[in-house]
Design a protein around this motif. Structure first.
Motif, short mmCIF file in Angstrom:
data_model
loop_
_atom_site.label_atom_id
_atom_site.label_comp_id
_atom_site.label_asym_id
_atom_site.label_seq_id
_atom_site.Cartn_x
_atom_site.Cartn_y
_atom_site.Cartn_z
N VAL A 1 10.68 0.91 -5.62
CA VAL A 1 11.82 1.78 -5.61
C VAL A 1 12.23 2.46 -7.04
CG1 VAL A 1 14.07 2.14 -4.91
CG2 VAL A 1 12.72 0.99 -3.46
N GLU A 2 12.33 1.34 -7.94
CA GLU A 2 12.94 1.71 -9.13
C GLU A 2 11.79 2.81 -9.89
OE1 GLU A 2 15.17 1.79 -12.68
OE2 GLU A 2 15.42 1.03 -10.73
N GLU A 3 10.55 2.69 -9.58
CA GLU A 3 9.61 3.43 -10.27
C GLU A 3 9.21 4.76 -9.49
OE1 GLU A 3 4.65 3.06 -10.63
OE2 GLU A 3 5.72 1.37 -10.86
N ARG A 4 9.26 4.75 -8.22
CA ARG A 4 8.69 5.95 -7.43
C ARG A 4 9.66 6.54 -6.67
NH1 ARG A 4 2.96 5.54 -6.72
NH2 ARG A 4 3.25 7.74 -6.32
N LEU A 5 11.00 6.09 -6.28
CA LEU A 5 11.95 6.89 -5.30
C LEU A 5 12.31 8.12 -6.20
CD1 LEU A 5 13.67 7.06 -2.98
CD2 LEU A 5 15.39 5.87 -4.20
N ARG A 6 12.68 8.37 -7.34
CA ARG A 6 13.06 9.22 -8.20
C ARG A 6 11.98 10.44 -8.41
NH1 ARG A 6 17.34 7.13 -6.42
NH2 ARG A 6 18.34 5.52 -7.52
N GLN A 7 10.89 9.92 -8.17
CA GLN A 7 9.69 10.84 -8.41
C GLN A 7 9.31 11.48 -7.15
OE1 GLN A 7 6.02 9.03 -10.09
NE2 GLN A 7 4.68 10.30 -8.78
N ALA A 8 9.40 10.80 -6.11
CA ALA A 8 8.98 11.32 -4.91
C ALA A 8 10.06 12.01 -4.23
CB ALA A 8 8.33 10.33 -3.93
N GLY A 9 11.44 11.18 -4.21
CA GLY A 9 12.45 11.77 -3.53
C GLY A 9 12.73 11.00 -2.18
N GLY A 10 11.74 10.27 -1.73
CA GLY A 10 11.92 9.51 -0.57
C GLY A 10 10.97 8.49 -0.28
N LEU A 11 10.92 7.42 0.22
CA LEU A 11 9.90 6.28 0.74
C LEU A 11 10.22 5.93 2.12
CD1 LEU A 11 10.73 4.01 -2.32
CD2 LEU A 11 8.90 5.83 -2.35
N LEU A 12 8.98 5.95 2.71
CA LEU A 12 8.93 5.50 4.51
C LEU A 12 8.48 4.26 4.22
CD1 LEU A 12 9.67 6.30 7.12
CD2 LEU A 12 7.41 7.25 7.37
N PHE A 13 9.28 3.15 4.63
CA PHE A 13 8.60 1.65 4.79
C PHE A 13 8.33 1.65 6.23
CE2 PHE A 13 11.75 1.75 1.32
CZ PHE A 13 10.86 0.90 0.42
N HIS B 1 0.85 -1.15 -0.09
CA HIS B 1 -0.02 0.00 0.02
C HIS B 1 0.92 1.20 -0.10
CE1 HIS B 1 -2.57 3.19 1.43
NE2 HIS B 1 -3.54 2.53 0.84
N VAL B 2 0.58 2.13 -0.89
CA VAL B 2 1.57 3.42 -1.06
C VAL B 2 0.69 4.59 -1.18
CG1 VAL B 2 3.38 4.35 -2.68
CG2 VAL B 2 3.02 1.93 -2.44
N SER B 3 1.03 5.42 -0.20
CA SER B 3 0.22 6.66 -0.25
C SER B 3 1.06 7.75 0.46
CB SER B 3 -0.99 6.60 0.71
OG SER B 3 -0.71 6.35 2.05
N PRO B 4 0.68 9.16 0.10
CA PRO B 4 1.70 10.18 0.60
C PRO B 4 1.41 10.12 2.28
CG PRO B 4 0.20 11.07 -1.35
CD PRO B 4 -0.06 9.78 -0.83
N LEU B 5 2.55 10.35 2.77
CA LEU B 5 2.41 10.47 4.38
C LEU B 5 1.77 11.75 4.89
CD1 LEU B 5 3.24 8.99 7.12
CD2 LEU B 5 5.37 10.36 7.12
N LEU B 6 2.06 12.97 4.17
CA LEU B 6 1.77 14.14 4.48
C LEU B 6 1.07 14.83 3.49
CD1 LEU B 6 5.50 14.90 5.65
CD2 LEU B 6 3.73 14.48 7.03
N PRO B 7 0.42 15.86 3.81
CA PRO B 7 -0.47 16.56 2.82
C PRO B 7 0.57 17.50 1.71
CG PRO B 7 -0.74 17.57 4.87
CD PRO B 7 0.03 16.38 5.13
N ASP B 8 0.01 17.80 0.90
CA ASP B 8 0.43 18.68 -0.19
C ASP B 8 2.01 18.18 -0.75
OD1 ASP B 8 -1.65 20.31 0.16
OD2 ASP B 8 -0.73 21.18 2.25
N GLY B 9 2.09 16.95 -1.13
CA GLY B 9 3.27 16.41 -1.61
C GLY B 9 3.30 15.20 -1.36
N GLU B 10 4.32 14.46 -2.14
CA GLU B 10 4.67 12.95 -2.01
C GLU B 10 6.00 12.65 -1.33
OE1 GLU B 10 4.93 11.33 -6.10
OE2 GLU B 10 2.82 10.80 -6.08
N LEU B 11 6.43 13.72 -0.71
CA LEU B 11 7.77 13.58 0.00
C LEU B 11 7.52 13.34 1.55
CD1 LEU B 11 10.82 13.38 0.18
CD2 LEU B 11 11.08 15.48 0.52
N PRO B 12 7.59 12.26 2.26
CA PRO B 12 7.88 11.02 1.77
C PRO B 12 6.60 10.23 1.27
CG PRO B 12 7.78 10.77 4.01
CD PRO B 12 7.36 12.22 3.83
N LEU B 13 6.63 9.17 0.37
CA LEU B 13 5.49 8.23 0.38
C LEU B 13 5.54 7.25 1.41
CD1 LEU B 13 5.69 7.62 -3.66
CD2 LEU B 13 3.88 8.85 -2.23
#
Length: 352
Positions: free
Chosen positions: A64-76, A27-39
């Motif tokens: 990671v290959e698809e979304r890291l460069r788009q969002a800038g960061g992922l929180l697992f 399941h992938v979603s923005p953690l914070l409002p107003d942007g994808e950093l971090p997903l």
């Protein structure tokens, strides 16, 4: 309010989102409002036990290959990772050798092979936003953080999109920094910067000189046997994969104006020249950086800051060129460990 914080240009369009193999298991979603950093990335079927993430590794790699460069960061979160060794096992599963913390600028301790404590500054201090080792001509492109023990209060690792910082910097300041570049000057072993033995991970002066020669660092040994280095580096950089320009330096952190006023005034009273300060930064031509420019840069970073409270077991993966990070003050015990991979060498360095 600083009027230069406004950005007249539209933000770049988000990359198109496509599916990844078996993506229904994450399941992938923005953690914070107003942007994808971090997903925020969580297992679709709920929290996992230790090693449970291994079954999802193909999905994680594709994400990671698809979304890291788009969002800038992922929180697992919820992947059953807790502790130094499980963290190292997880980050090594991405297939990239972990980097040593060479030519460091802050105190850290190794806790496992390729895994280090986060910066060991006193708990009451803030660490300003920065991109890891942006004061050099070689840096990690990927950096991971793992929360082993969450602080009682505070202790967040704030982040910011370096592309957004670049856009918001006043174009006149941005162009001046890009054209002149930056010269970082360090005097080691004085109680404020690291001893050179710890910064270079060696007791051998000849090894230090070899490292400096390969990395385009000017050095000299002072009369009392201490080391001074100078290195001219980028103020902005272009991401090698996305081609995007990013604000990529530590001028606001290295500059003497970053110190508390009393400490700054005491240091300036005892040195004959600002190049004798424990650490300082100039424009690349040796000219001073205007305080107003640094005030503006710090205001932009504040404007771009995004923050969230750590939960124990969290792992945050950042593209170090696309996202800056820092540390908030905290109380109680706190343990956040770090690993780095994917070295990027500036085109100015000779091929190895």
């Amino acid at each position: 309010m600083d009027q230069r914080l406004s950005d007249p240009r539209p933000a770049p369009q988000a990359l198109p989102q496509t599916g990844c193999p078996q993506s229904g298991r994450l399941h992938v979603s923005p953690l914070l409002p107003d942007g994808e950093l971090p997903l925020l990335v969580t297992p679709a079927d709920g929290p996992l036990g230790p090693e449970g993430w291994r079954e999802l590794l193909p999905d994680i790699g594709a994400l990671v290959e698809e979304r890291l460069r788009q969002a800038g960061g992922l929180l697992f979160r919820g992947f059953g990772i807790h502790g130094d060794t499980p963290f190292r096992t997880f980050v090594e599963s991405f297939g990239k050798p972990l980097l040593d913390y060479d030519f460091g600028s802050t105190p850290r301790s190794a806790v496992d092979k390729g895994v280090y404590t986060s910066t060991e500054y006193p708990a009451h201090q803030s660490i300003p936003l920065h991109n890891e080792q942006a004061y050099t001509l070689q840096w990690p492109r990927t950096i991971w953080f793992h929360c082993v023990t969450a602080a009682a209060t505070g202790g967040a690792t704030p982040i910011a999109d370096s592309r957004e910082v670049f856009r918001r910097i006043d174009p006149a300041v941005r162009d001046r920094f890009a054209a002149k570049r930056l010269m970082y000057v360090r005097n080691y072993g004085n109680g404020l910067d690291l001893p050179w033995q710890r910064a270079f991970n060696t007791d051998d002066p000849a090894a230090v000189e070899r490292f400096c020669r390969v990395n385009a660092i000017a050095w000299d040994w002072t009369e009392d046997g201490e080391l001074r280095t100078r290195q001219i580096c980028q103020a902005v950089a272009r991401h090698p994969a996305t081609g995007e320009e990013v604000w990529f330096n530590q001028a606001h952190l290295f500059h003497v104006s970053n110190l508390p006023a009393a400490v700054r005034d005491s240091l300036l009273a005892v040195v004959e020249d600002e190049t004798e300060l424990p650490r300082h930064v100039f424009h690349g031509d040796g000219s001073p950086i205007a305080d107003a420019d640094l005030d503006h840069i710090r205001a932009v970073l504040d404007k771009c800051t995004r923050s969230f409270p750590w939960q124990e077991g969290d792992v945050m993966m950042l593209d170090n060129m696309l996202a800056a990070h820092g540390r908030d003050p905290f109380t109680g015990a706190r343990k956040v460990v770090v690993a780095m991979a994917d070295p990027v060498r500036s085109p100015e360095l000779p091929a190895v």
